[in-house]
Design an enzyme around this catalytic site. Structure first.
Site, PDB file in Angstrom:
ATOM      1  N   LYS A  31      41.011  41.876  30.632  1.00 41.97           N
ATOM      2  CA  LYS A  31      40.786  42.783  29.520  1.00 41.97           C
ATOM      3  C   LYS A  31      42.106  43.291  28.977  1.00 41.97           C
ATOM      4  O   LYS A  31      43.158  43.030  29.545  1.00 41.97           O
ATOM      5  CB  LYS A  31      39.903  43.939  29.986  1.00 41.97           C
ATOM      6  CG  LYS A  31      38.526  43.463  30.470  1.00 41.97           C
ATOM      7  CD  LYS A  31      37.671  44.631  30.822  1.00 41.97           C
ATOM      8  CE  LYS A  31      36.302  44.176  31.295  1.00 41.97           C
ATOM      9  NZ  LYS A  31      36.352  43.501  32.582  1.00 41.97           N
ATOM     10  N   PRO A  32      42.093  44.016  27.869  1.00 44.46           N
ATOM     11  CA  PRO A  32      43.346  44.394  27.232  1.00 44.46           C
ATOM     12  C   PRO A  32      44.188  45.320  28.101  1.00 44.46           C
ATOM     13  O   PRO A  32      43.695  46.034  28.946  1.00 44.46           O
ATOM     14  CB  PRO A  32      42.892  45.117  25.959  1.00 44.46           C
ATOM     15  CG  PRO A  32      41.531  45.591  26.282  1.00 44.46           C
ATOM     16  CD  PRO A  32      40.937  44.552  27.165  1.00 44.46           C
ATOM     17  N   GLN A 281      37.148  50.679  31.615  1.00 43.11           N
ATOM     18  CA  GLN A 281      37.549  50.143  32.915  1.00 43.11           C
ATOM     19  C   GLN A 281      37.893  48.671  32.713  1.00 43.11           C
ATOM     20  O   GLN A 281      37.072  47.876  32.287  1.00 43.11           O
ATOM     21  CB  GLN A 281      36.402  50.285  33.924  1.00 43.11           C
ATOM     22  CG  GLN A 281      36.557  49.511  35.211  1.00 43.11           C
ATOM     23  CD  GLN A 281      37.750  49.922  36.038  1.00 43.11           C
ATOM     24  OE1 GLN A 281      38.600  49.097  36.355  1.00 43.11           O
ATOM     25  NE2 GLN A 281      37.818  51.215  36.375  1.00 43.11           N
ATOM     26  N   TYR A 282      39.125  48.278  33.059  1.00 47.08           N
ATOM     27  CA  TYR A 282      39.533  46.890  32.843  1.00 47.08           C
ATOM     28  C   TYR A 282      38.822  45.929  33.791  1.00 47.08           C
ATOM     29  O   TYR A 282      38.238  44.937  33.378  1.00 47.08           O
ATOM     30  CB  TYR A 282      41.041  46.739  33.027  1.00 47.08           C
ATOM     31  CG  TYR A 282      41.865  47.300  31.887  1.00 47.08           C
ATOM     32  CD1 TYR A 282      41.269  47.865  30.763  1.00 47.08           C
ATOM     33  CD2 TYR A 282      43.248  47.259  31.935  1.00 47.08           C
ATOM     34  CE1 TYR A 282      42.036  48.367  29.730  1.00 47.08           C
ATOM     35  CE2 TYR A 282      44.023  47.756  30.904  1.00 47.08           C
ATOM     36  CZ  TYR A 282      43.419  48.316  29.802  1.00 47.08           C
ATOM     37  OH  TYR A 282      44.182  48.813  28.797  1.00 47.08           O
ATOM     38  N   ASN A 283      38.898  46.228  35.090  1.00 52.71           N
ATOM     39  CA  ASN A 283      38.287  45.329  36.064  1.00 52.71           C
ATOM     40  C   ASN A 283      38.211  46.041  37.407  1.00 52.71           C
ATOM     41  O   ASN A 283      39.228  46.350  38.012  1.00 52.71           O
ATOM     42  CB  ASN A 283      39.091  44.032  36.193  1.00 52.71           C
ATOM     43  CG  ASN A 283      38.338  42.942  36.934  1.00 52.71           C
ATOM     44  OD1 ASN A 283      37.643  43.209  37.913  1.00 52.71           O
ATOM     45  ND2 ASN A 283      38.467  41.713  36.476  1.00 52.71           N
TER      46      ASN A 283
END
Length: 482
Positions: A31-32, A281-283
């Site tokens: 993700k960003p 939340q990215y990961n």
């Protein structure tokens, strides 16, 4: 026959989700990036670039005064700021496909013909570099808000990398840098030199690394029909460790009932007041080391700390073929990686695999074909005192050896955490301390197990009980003849 069994915990294994180390020709991006990991331009220049970017989006009817969120200067650098109160799960941005950057855009560009045979991420990287070098690029307003440098470990100096001495992160970082050099030399030979007229100026390894960093950190993946795509504006959204909702925050969907166009939709996972940042939340599944490589930051949460044990069935093992067959039958292989997370139990297949690798001597009868369908069940429990003692000793010795490779102690790292550190040293200290805590946890688990060897029940005792020859308390049962 003695069993030759050693275990090296040297930091030499790439991340399980770093697919540039695999045979798969594509990269799986996440993700960003949180802009906390980038060195931002001066506030005045950044504000001007953001305004130009917003006007560019407005001119293409992507945003308007009613758009719930817009880019702005935040404590981390750049981010998305709510323009009004936003409800949980409310759509905050919708970006049409015409503004996406993906392999299809590259294929339709002036370098499309020469990029047909390269990896998708490489083609997009070359597109970004070319557009950045062009003064009249139509993507200029977007490119000008992208960061020039990152705190990802792949961009650290040798002096900064020295702070990672002994860590698995250091080895992975060096592996990524080596991979980038190889890919660049290949691209230079196949595209950049033969077709130099397509690029405004010579492309360097630094340019290539910059583009890789942008893609690795800012691309969205796991989208419908899109495994690699940059979404301008949406990629400014920052990460929050406090948000635990990951799924359903963004998606690709149709633009309307009668439209065949696609749009990228971003929702806020939490309710916001006007002026607050839109965060996601990215990961949830990435370790701190993976966050450091991909995004250039780490978290304080203990379960982000991980150490990977890599075990291997030696080809010199006289039972190599049998052991490999058993491992493969149970979803493992000649080499097996086990991710140990701080505060979590050992992976369920670790002990059986350890016992298999160490199996030998009088225990080797279990490798015979008659046990092939049942041996894994036997390996899930202690096989023999000798086997169990061997794995305990080898794992403990390997942990101690790995711990000796760091140039600081946990206590020294914890003391540094209380000081004002620059972002990169903060990452190094956190990674070092986290890995060492996991190693200590592993060593303690096997130390405790080693102290209980006399209390464990082994295969022979279990077998005698099954045959009714030994009672539950270990007493021998004598059958009286009539």
């Amino acid at each position: 026959m003695a069993t030759h069994f050693t275990l090296s915990l040297s930091p030499s294994k790439p991340f399980k989700n770093s697919t540039f180390f695999t045979k798969n020709p594509s990269l799986h991006f996440k993700k960003p990036l949180s802009v906390t990991s980038f060195q931002s331009p001066p506030a005045a220049a950044a504000a001007a670039a953001v305004q130009t970017f917003w006007q560019w989006l407005s001119d293409q009817d992507v945003v308007s005064a009613k758009t719930p969120a817009r880019p702005g200067l935040v404590p981390q650098g750049l981010g998305l700021v709510a323009q009004r109160d936003i409800s949980r799960n409310e759509v905050v941005l919708e970006i049409p496909k015409k503004l996406w950057i993906n392999p299809d855009v590259v294929a339709a560009s002036e370098i499309g013909n020469v990029c047909g045979g390269v990896k998708p991420w490489v083609s997009v990287a070359l597109f970004l570099i070319r557009e950045k070098l062009k003064e009249d690029s139509t993507w200029r307003p977007y490119l000008d808000v992208l960061p020039e440098s990152t705190n990802s470990t792949i961009f650290w100096s040798e002096e900064e990398l020295a702070e990672l001495q002994g860590t698995q992160l250091l080895s992975t970082t060096l592996g990524v840098k080596s991979y980038l050099r190889r890919e660049f030399l290949k691209v230079e030979e196949e595209i950049l030199v033969p077709h130099k007229q397509l690029f405004p100026s010579p492309v360097t390894l630094d340019d290539f690394s910059w583009a890789f960093g942008i893609l690795r950190s800012r691309s969205f993946s796991r989208l419908r029909g899109q495994n690699l795509v940059l979404i301008p504006l949406a990629d400014l959204v920052n990460h929050s460790p406090d948000i635990t909702i990951e799924d359903g925050v963004y998606e690709i969907k149709g633009a309307g009932l009668f439209s065949r166009d696609l749009i990228f939709s971003l929702r806020s996972p939490i309710s916001l007041k006007a002026g607050e940042q839109v965060l996601i939340q990215y990961n949830l599944n990435l370790s701190n080391a993976e966050l450091a490589v991909d995004y250039g930051f780490i978290e304080a949460k203990s379960d982000r700390n991980m150490y990977t044990l890599t075990l291997q069935i030696s080809e010199s093992d006289p039972f190599f073929g049998d052991k490999l067959d058993i491992a493969e039958t149970n979803g493992l292989g000649e080499i097996a990686d086990f991710d140990i997370v701080l505060g979590n139990p050992l992976p369920p297949t670790l002990l059986p695999y350890l016992r298999l690798v160490a199996l030998g001597g009088t225990d080797s009868f279990l490798l015979e074909s008659i046990f092939r369908n049942t041996i894994w069940g036997h390996l899930e429990l202690p096989v023999s005192r000798a086997n169990e003692e061997l794995i305990c000793r080898v794992v403990r010795d390997a942990c101690k050896s790995a711990l000796s490779g760091y140039h600081t102690t946990i206590e020294e790292d914890e003391k540094l955490k209380g000081e004002e550190l620059n972002p990169r040293l903060e990452i190094a200290v956190g990674i070092r301390a986290g890995e060492k805590k996991v190693l200590q946890q592993i060593e303690e688990i096997f130390k405790q197990r080693q102290s209980e060897l006399d209390e464990l029940e082994y295969y022979q005792e279990r077998r005698l009980k099954d045959l009714g020859l030994v009672g539950e308390q270990g007493e021998i049962i004598f059958w009286e003849s009539k």
